[in-house]
Design a protein around this motif. Structure first.
Motif, PDB file in Angstrom:
ATOM      1  N   LEU A 135      25.386 -15.180 132.452  1.00  0.00           N
ATOM      2  CA  LEU A 135      25.548 -14.357 133.648  1.00  0.00           C
ATOM      3  C   LEU A 135      25.768 -15.217 134.877  1.00  0.00           C
ATOM      4  N   GLY A 136      26.828 -14.896 135.643  1.00  0.00           N
ATOM      5  CA  GLY A 136      27.104 -15.694 136.822  1.00  0.00           C
ATOM      6  C   GLY A 136      27.602 -14.883 137.993  1.00  0.00           C
ATOM      7  N   ALA A 137      27.826 -15.586 139.110  1.00  0.00           N
ATOM      8  CA  ALA A 137      28.341 -14.994 140.338  1.00  0.00           C
ATOM      9  C   ALA A 137      29.651 -15.695 140.695  1.00  0.00           C
ATOM     10  N   HIS A 138      30.395 -15.111 141.634  1.00  0.00           N
ATOM     11  CA  HIS A 138      31.662 -15.692 142.065  1.00  0.00           C
ATOM     12  C   HIS A 138      31.385 -16.828 143.048  1.00  0.00           C
ATOM     13  N   MET A 139      31.016 -17.963 142.485  1.00  0.00           N
ATOM     14  CA  MET A 139      30.681 -19.149 143.265  1.00  0.00           C
ATOM     15  C   MET A 139      31.507 -20.316 142.736  1.00  0.00           C
ATOM     16  N   GLY A 140      32.719 -20.483 143.283  1.00  0.00           N
ATOM     17  CA  GLY A 140      33.563 -21.571 142.847  1.00  0.00           C
ATOM     18  C   GLY A 140      34.245 -21.290 141.512  1.00  0.00           C
ATOM     19  N   ASN A 141      34.655 -22.349 140.859  1.00  0.00           N
ATOM     20  CA  ASN A 141      35.419 -22.234 139.619  1.00  0.00           C
ATOM     21  C   ASN A 141      34.501 -22.127 138.413  1.00  0.00           C
ATOM     22  N   GLY A 142      33.863 -20.969 138.267  1.00  0.00           N
ATOM     23  CA  GLY A 142      32.997 -20.742 137.117  1.00  0.00           C
ATOM     24  C   GLY A 142      33.753 -20.706 135.801  1.00  0.00           C
ATOM     25  N   LYS A 190      35.863   0.740 125.281  1.00  0.00           N
ATOM     26  CA  LYS A 190      36.458  -0.155 124.283  1.00  0.00           C
ATOM     27  C   LYS A 190      36.043  -1.594 124.560  1.00  0.00           C
ATOM     28  N   ALA A 191      36.045  -1.971 125.854  1.00  0.00           N
ATOM     29  CA  ALA A 191      35.613  -3.319 126.229  1.00  0.00           C
ATOM     30  C   ALA A 191      34.130  -3.514 125.927  1.00  0.00           C
ATOM     31  N   TYR A 192      33.319  -2.490 126.214  1.00  0.00           N
ATOM     32  CA  TYR A 192      31.882  -2.579 125.951  1.00  0.00           C
ATOM     33  C   TYR A 192      31.632  -2.800 124.464  1.00  0.00           C
ATOM     34  N   ALA A 193      32.374  -2.079 123.620  1.00  0.00           N
ATOM     35  CA  ALA A 193      32.207  -2.231 122.173  1.00  0.00           C
ATOM     36  C   ALA A 193      32.575  -3.646 121.728  1.00  0.00           C
ATOM     37  N   PHE A 206      30.544 -14.487 128.445  1.00  0.00           N
ATOM     38  CA  PHE A 206      30.538 -14.912 129.848  1.00  0.00           C
ATOM     39  C   PHE A 206      30.913 -13.712 130.713  1.00  0.00           C
ATOM     40  N   ILE A 207      30.041 -13.381 131.687  1.00  0.00           N
ATOM     41  CA  ILE A 207      30.278 -12.187 132.491  1.00  0.00           C
ATOM     42  C   ILE A 207      29.775 -12.405 133.918  1.00  0.00           C
ATOM     43  N   MET A 231      26.406  -1.136 142.142  1.00  0.00           N
ATOM     44  CA  MET A 231      26.579  -2.355 141.367  1.00  0.00           C
ATOM     45  C   MET A 231      26.687  -2.006 139.876  1.00  0.00           C
ATOM     46  N   PRO A 232      27.390  -2.803 139.107  1.00  0.00           N
ATOM     47  CA  PRO A 232      27.604  -2.479 137.689  1.00  0.00           C
ATOM     48  C   PRO A 232      26.314  -2.515 136.881  1.00  0.00           C
ATOM     49  N   ALA A 233      26.143  -1.496 136.053  1.00  0.00           N
ATOM     50  CA  ALA A 233      24.980  -1.435 135.164  1.00  0.00           C
ATOM     51  C   ALA A 233      25.316  -1.976 133.780  1.00  0.00           C
ATOM     52  N   GLY A 234      26.618  -2.248 133.538  1.00  0.00           N
ATOM     53  CA  GLY A 234      27.061  -2.672 132.214  1.00  0.00           C
ATOM     54  C   GLY A 234      26.352  -3.895 131.666  1.00  0.00           C
ATOM     55  N   PRO A 235      26.223  -5.002 132.439  1.00  0.00           N
ATOM     56  CA  PRO A 235      25.544  -6.177 131.892  1.00  0.00           C
ATOM     57  C   PRO A 235      24.101  -5.897 131.466  1.00  0.00           C
ATOM     58  N   ALA A 236      23.374  -5.118 132.285  1.00  0.00           N
ATOM     59  CA  ALA A 236      21.992  -4.788 131.926  1.00  0.00           C
ATOM     60  C   ALA A 236      21.947  -3.906 130.683  1.00  0.00           C
ATOM     61  N   GLN A 237      22.846  -2.933 130.610  1.00  0.00           N
ATOM     62  CA  GLN A 237      22.890  -2.055 129.444  1.00  0.00           C
ATOM     63  C   GLN A 237      23.250  -2.846 128.186  1.00  0.00           C
ATOM     64  N   LEU A 238      24.181  -3.775 128.330  1.00  0.00           N
ATOM     65  CA  LEU A 238      24.589  -4.602 127.203  1.00  0.00           C
ATOM     66  C   LEU A 238      23.423  -5.434 126.683  1.00  0.00           C
ATOM     67  N   ALA A 239      22.649  -6.009 127.598  1.00  0.00           N
ATOM     68  CA  ALA A 239      21.491  -6.814 127.192  1.00  0.00           C
ATOM     69  C   ALA A 239      20.438  -5.953 126.496  1.00  0.00           C
TER      70      ALA A 239
END
Length: 310
Positions: A135-142, A190-193, A206-207, A231-239
């Motif tokens: 899990l990351g943030a938009h901080m430079g060239n991740g 489809k992406a979530y699956a 990587f998200i 804010m997106p709930a997808g990463p938390a739901q995925l975990a």
């Protein structure tokens, strides 16, 4: 039953803005191709400096919002310095990413410009066999992280968003060149699956999770850097769904090389809700931005367009 009416066509103003963005993208892409990856960062920093100097009232508004997010007074001189550097850093990062995925760069040479600490946390988390959510943030060239991990033999999947200004398949083909599985977030369930399937295969997914959603119905309203926004709930739901460990990664420096730190897995308290988990992820990313404000993309539209909370 009558079919629903089609959505109205975009306005002339919106079509013009999209056309300008598209032309700008193609021009920048041509410049990056001419200079190559090794000059892309310097070119981007120069363009970022120009953007900052000519942003006028917009930069003043970003400084006020940034100062409030960091708990500073509006006239704190540090804010203007850090905002200018953030503009330069992230414009340089964008051009590097364009160059990386437009034409493949030798991963071995690229690794010399990227330092990743905390690999031991990734190794320990992967032993459980449930995959890892990085899990990351938009901080430079991740984007350096998944490319370097893939070059080291890690099975990596990257979740990305397809922009209208990008050529169709730009990231899909670019990521595949490095042996990375691309997952386009625009495809919804489809992406979530596909994310869930990647984790079940033991892959590193990587998200990013520090951008607001387009509408409130698409996310959970949470406070992030002084603004209440969906804010997106997808990463938390995925975990929660996969039981995969969530490892945040932090950008520590942009020069003389990109320096990243992978942290230990987040601990989810027993009985936590989806909103609790999403808020925990967001607080973790927010703390990274506060520690390194000159590395986060403050002008990003999905943060700047919201008003500061009271």
């Amino acid at each position: 039953m009558a079919e629903p009416a089609p959505p109205p066509p975009p306005s002339l103003r919106l079509r013009t803005r999209r056309a300008i963005k598209r032309v700008t993208f193609l021009c920048v892409r041509a410049l990056v191709r001419a200079g190559g990856f090794w000059r892309a960062g310097a070119l981007g920093r120069a363009l970022g400096e120009l953007q900052y100097r000519f942003s006028g009232a917009a930069a003043a508004r970003y400084r006020r919002d940034m100062a409030q997010a960091l708990g500073r007074s509006d006239d704190d001189p540090r804010t203007a310095i850090e905002l200018r550097e953030a503009w330069r850093v992230n414009t340089g990062a964008v051009l590097e990413i364009l160059s990386m995925f437009d034409r493949k760069v030798d991963p071995a040479r690229m690794a010399a410009h990227c330092r990743i600490d905390g690999i031991e946390h990734l190794e320990a988390a992967s032993r459980a066999g449930r995959g890892v959510l990085l899990l990351g943030a938009h901080m430079g060239n991740g984007a350096m992280i998944p490319v370097c991990l893939a070059a080291s033999g890690w099975p990596v999947s990257v979740v990305y968003k397809q922009s209208r200004m990008m050529s169709a398949g730009f990231f899909q083909h670019g990521l595949a060149e490095y042996g990375i599985e691309p997952i386009m977030a625009n495809e919804g369930m489809k992406a979530y699956a596909r994310m869930l399937g990647a984790l079940r295969k033991g892959r590193v997914v990587f998200i990013m999770a520090d951008q607001g959603t387009k509408t409130q119905n698409d996310g959970i309203v949470l406070r992030f850097l002084g603004k209440d926004m969906p804010m997106p709930a997808g990463p938390a739901q995925l975990a929660r769904h996969s039981h995969a460990p969530v490892l945040p990664f932090e950008t520590l420096a942009a020069r003389p090389q990109w320096h990243f730190q992978i942290h230990p897995p987040l601990e989810r308290p027993p009985g936590s809700t989806l909103e609790d988990d999403a808020a925990q992820m967001l607080r973790t990313l927010e703390a990274m931005v506060v520690r390194h404000p000159s590395l986060w993309s403050w002008p990003h539209r999905r943060w700047r367009l919201y008003r500061p909370a009271a």
